[in-house]
Scaffold this motif. Structure first.
Motif, short mmCIF file in Angstrom:
data_model
loop_
_atom_site.label_atom_id
_atom_site.label_comp_id
_atom_site.label_asym_id
_atom_site.label_seq_id
_atom_site.Cartn_x
_atom_site.Cartn_y
_atom_site.Cartn_z
N CYS A 45 6.75 6.92 -3.56
CA CYS A 45 5.35 6.48 -3.48
C CYS A 45 4.75 6.46 -4.88
CB CYS A 45 4.56 7.40 -2.56
SG CYS A 45 5.31 7.59 -0.93
N LYS A 46 4.80 5.31 -5.54
CA LYS A 46 4.28 5.20 -6.90
C LYS A 46 2.77 4.93 -6.90
CE LYS A 46 8.69 3.47 -8.67
NZ LYS A 46 9.40 2.35 -9.31
N ASN A 47 2.32 4.08 -5.99
CA ASN A 47 0.89 3.75 -5.94
C ASN A 47 0.12 4.68 -5.01
OD1 ASN A 47 1.44 1.58 -7.61
ND2 ASN A 47 1.77 0.19 -5.89
N HIS A 48 0.84 5.37 -4.13
CA HIS A 48 0.20 6.25 -3.14
C HIS A 48 0.87 7.61 -3.25
CE1 HIS A 48 -1.50 7.62 0.68
NE2 HIS A 48 -0.27 7.92 1.08
N LYS A 49 0.22 8.55 -3.95
CA LYS A 49 0.76 9.90 -4.11
C LYS A 49 0.54 10.67 -2.82
CE LYS A 49 0.24 14.09 -6.89
NZ LYS A 49 -0.56 14.76 -7.93
N VAL A 50 1.62 10.88 -2.05
CA VAL A 50 1.49 11.47 -0.72
C VAL A 50 1.30 12.98 -0.81
CG1 VAL A 50 2.78 9.68 0.47
CG2 VAL A 50 4.00 11.61 -0.51
N ASN A 51 0.44 13.50 0.07
CA ASN A 51 0.23 14.95 0.19
C ASN A 51 0.59 15.46 1.58
OD1 ASN A 51 -0.77 15.53 -2.44
ND2 ASN A 51 -2.74 14.63 -1.89
N ARG A 52 0.08 14.79 2.61
CA ARG A 52 0.31 15.23 3.99
C ARG A 52 0.86 14.06 4.81
NH1 ARG A 52 0.09 19.29 1.94
NH2 ARG A 52 -1.02 21.22 2.46
N VAL A 53 1.65 14.40 5.84
CA VAL A 53 2.25 13.38 6.70
C VAL A 53 2.23 13.90 8.13
CG1 VAL A 53 4.59 14.31 6.34
CG2 VAL A 53 4.28 11.92 7.06
N TRP B 161 -5.95 5.22 -8.71
CA TRP B 161 -7.30 5.36 -9.28
C TRP B 161 -7.95 6.67 -8.84
CZ3 TRP B 161 -5.62 0.77 -7.00
CH2 TRP B 161 -5.36 -0.28 -7.90
N ASN B 162 -7.16 7.60 -8.32
CA ASN B 162 -7.62 8.92 -7.90
C ASN B 162 -8.65 8.86 -6.77
OD1 ASN B 162 -5.99 10.52 -9.52
ND2 ASN B 162 -7.41 10.44 -11.24
N THR B 163 -8.53 7.88 -5.91
CA THR B 163 -9.34 7.84 -4.70
C THR B 163 -8.48 8.29 -3.53
OG1 THR B 163 -8.77 5.51 -4.33
CG2 THR B 163 -10.80 5.98 -5.54
N ARG B 164 -9.12 8.96 -2.57
CA ARG B 164 -8.37 9.41 -1.39
C ARG B 164 -8.04 8.21 -0.50
NH1 ARG B 164 -11.40 14.74 0.88
NH2 ARG B 164 -13.04 13.22 1.32
N GLN B 165 -6.81 8.18 0.00
CA GLN B 165 -6.43 7.06 0.85
C GLN B 165 -5.42 7.51 1.90
OE1 GLN B 165 -2.84 5.10 -1.89
NE2 GLN B 165 -4.68 3.92 -1.48
N ILE B 166 -5.26 6.69 2.91
CA ILE B 166 -4.26 6.91 3.95
C ILE B 166 -3.34 5.71 3.99
CG2 ILE B 166 -5.70 8.44 5.35
CD1 ILE B 166 -6.41 6.11 7.11
N ALA B 167 -2.12 5.92 4.45
CA ALA B 167 -1.13 4.84 4.55
C ALA B 167 -0.37 4.99 5.85
CB ALA B 167 -0.18 4.87 3.35
N LEU B 168 -0.08 3.87 6.49
CA LEU B 168 0.69 3.83 7.73
C LEU B 168 2.05 3.24 7.44
CD1 LEU B 168 0.31 4.37 10.83
CD2 LEU B 168 -0.20 1.93 11.05
N TRP B 169 3.12 3.91 7.97
CA TRP B 169 4.50 3.52 7.66
C TRP B 169 5.28 3.31 8.95
CZ3 TRP B 169 5.82 3.85 2.28
CH2 TRP B 169 4.90 4.52 1.49
N ASP B 170 6.27 2.41 8.86
CA ASP B 170 7.28 2.28 9.90
C ASP B 170 8.38 3.28 9.59
OD1 ASP B 170 9.34 1.61 11.60
OD2 ASP B 170 9.14 -0.55 11.30
N GLN B 171 8.67 4.21 10.52
CA GLN B 171 9.62 5.28 10.22
C GLN B 171 11.04 4.77 9.97
OE1 GLN B 171 9.49 7.61 13.90
NE2 GLN B 171 11.59 7.02 14.33
N GLU B 172 11.34 3.54 10.40
CA GLU B 172 12.68 2.99 10.19
C GLU B 172 12.77 2.13 8.94
OE1 GLU B 172 13.59 0.99 13.80
OE2 GLU B 172 13.92 2.85 14.94
#
Length: 475
Positions: free
Chosen positions: A215-223, A240-251
């Protein structure tokens, strides 16, 4: 034709948060001031456990849920750890069994007597040693009895079989500190986030990494796993140091399905998912608000519903299991909010407004109960099974029939997968080195103060002796 906003019809659109009255809160609790990114709180249908501020070791309170109001300052504690307690989790199948992990590198299993503690508890029913550094996270397997996972600052995940009180597997695929662990519904997959900015999906029994995302653009903390829809949701920080969420396909973790920025605050975002209502709750550490969304299988996947707001900042949040909710009030989720500044634990009920007082089957489908689907031996042999479901109709209050029996252990070396876990110690992180430096500075300052006090006392004694020598002989 005039433009009209697109509204999505949802039975949870008007869900609101209701804070319990003051007399139903827990007041006067010395909540820990540790800055570790955990909740420091665990709840089940009988007890509330909170990590407390203490000196000379780590401790936590266990309070029966009916004992609300102001807590006695001398209330008995669980205080057997030699270091700060970093995480606590109740056994999902046995109400009076709780696990804790600490900076003293140990994981301990405690059995709380019926009715709560009457005196301080210092002896655990089981002490587990295999990590070479402090242990930051523990998680119970969601469908199997007596299987516990622990993640330490030695970059390892240890799988414990509590039937024998020994580690049975070591997952050693991380190159930095593990931040979070989450299971899918049947516990056949484990997903982790790590300080190396990688998101991993792991087969826990073999330790094989099935999917990995850098995750280069989205620094993950929790999943968190989103039930059985084969989706993962992560919270983190953008470039840009803003909080964000991301949705992923586990496969396929090559790219997130969606990324959404939340705000520009700095507190860690904790995600909570309810697979029964498909609702996602986002609570920021140090915030006073809780946002909630509805998850769907079709685009846009994530639908914002509403936001609960409060002026009091939260340090962490405990979550009540589904069978402990008040179905007569249409309660679909309940948080226990830690307010450090006030020393208060506030229950917050998420309620679907309904006029009818009958049981609402559409918001209470069959849900996971407190009976395990597998034994530890069955799961370790390769079996997977969905959780045993129950109905919440008429208020499910069935007590657990399981009893925890601690195995008799002999002292021996800790060897898993042919590796001595206590000898293979990774280099210390920068934070740990800084912590050691400040601790040594404090110790040096304390010793200097003691020497200065002793020097003052010596001078006083010398002055008194000199005065005695100068006294007249007839005195």
């Amino acid at each position: 034709m005039s433009w009209r906003p697109q509204y999505r019809c949802s039975k949870f659109r008007n869900v609101y948060g209701k804070v319990a009255n003051r007399e139903h809160c827990f007041d006067g609790i010395p909540i820990t001031r540790n800055v570790h990114d955990n909740h420091f709180c665990a709840v089940n249908a009988k007890y509330l456990a909170i990590v407390t501020e203490s000196s000379g070791g780590g401790s936590f309170l266990v309070i029966p849920l009916e004992q609300t109001g102001r807590v006695d300052p001398h209330f008995p504690k669980v205080c057997g750890h030699q270091g700060n307690v970093l995480d606590i989790k109740w056994n999902p199948f046995i109400d009076n069994i709780i696990a804790s992990c600490s900076e003293d590198t140990s994981v301990r299993i405690w059995e709380i007597p019926e009715g709560g503690l009457k005196r301080n508890m210092t002896e655990a029913v089981l002490e587990l040693y295999a990590h070479s550094r402090r242990v930051g996270i523990i998680e119970w397997h969601p469908t199997t009895n007596n299987i516990l996972f622990s993640a330490g600052y030695d970059y390892k995940i240890i799988i414990w079989n509590l039937d024998i009180g020994e580690p049975v597997k070591m997952i050693d695929c991380h190159s930095d500190v593990i931040l979070c662990m989450s299971f899918n519904t049947d516990g056949s997959l484990l997903t982790t986030t790590c300080k190396d900015r990688k998101l991993r999906v792991i087969e826990p029994r073999s330790g094989q990494v099935l999917q990995e995302a850098s995750c280069k653009n989205h620094k993950v903390n929790r999943v968190v796993f989103l039930g059985n829809v084969k989706r993962l949701l992560t919270t983190g920080v953008s470039r840009w140091n803003t909080r964000q969420i991301a949705l992923w396909d586990q496969e396929d973790l090559s790219m997130p399905l969606i990324e959404e920025e939340i705000d520009g605050l700095s507190g860690l975002l904790f995600p909570f998912y309810d697979p029964d209502t498909h609702m996602l709750y986002l609570a920021g550490k140090g915030d006073g608000n809780i946002r909630y969304y509805e998850i769907s299988n079709e685009k846009p996947y994530l639908q914002y519903l509403m936001e609960f707001r409060s002026p009091a900042p939260q340090k962490g949040l405990g979550v009540m299991p589904k069978h402990g909710l008040d179905v007569s009030a249409c309660e679909v989720f309940r948080f226990y909010k830690l307010v450090t500044l006030k020393g208060v634990i506030e229950p917050i009920s998420m309620i679907v407004p309904r006029r009818s007082e009958t049981y609402q089957e559409d918001i209470y489908p069959m849900t996971a109960g407190n009976e395990p689907a597998l034994t530890a031996t069955e799961w370790l042999s390769g079996m997977n099974r969905d959780p045993i479901l129950i109905s919440l109709k008429e208020g499910y209050k069935a007590p657990s029939t399981l009893v925890f029996k601690a195995p008799v252990k002999e002292k021996k070396g800790v060897v898993v997968n042919g590796i001595d876990l206590l000898e293979n110690v990774p280099p210390r992180t920068e934070n740990e080195l800084l912590r050691m430096f400040f601790r040594q500075q404090d110790e040096l300052r304390r010793l200097k103060d003691e020497l200065a006090q002793k020097d003052i006392k010596i001078r006083q004694l010398e002055l008194e002796l000199r005065n005695l020598r100068n006294l007249p002989k007839n005195v």
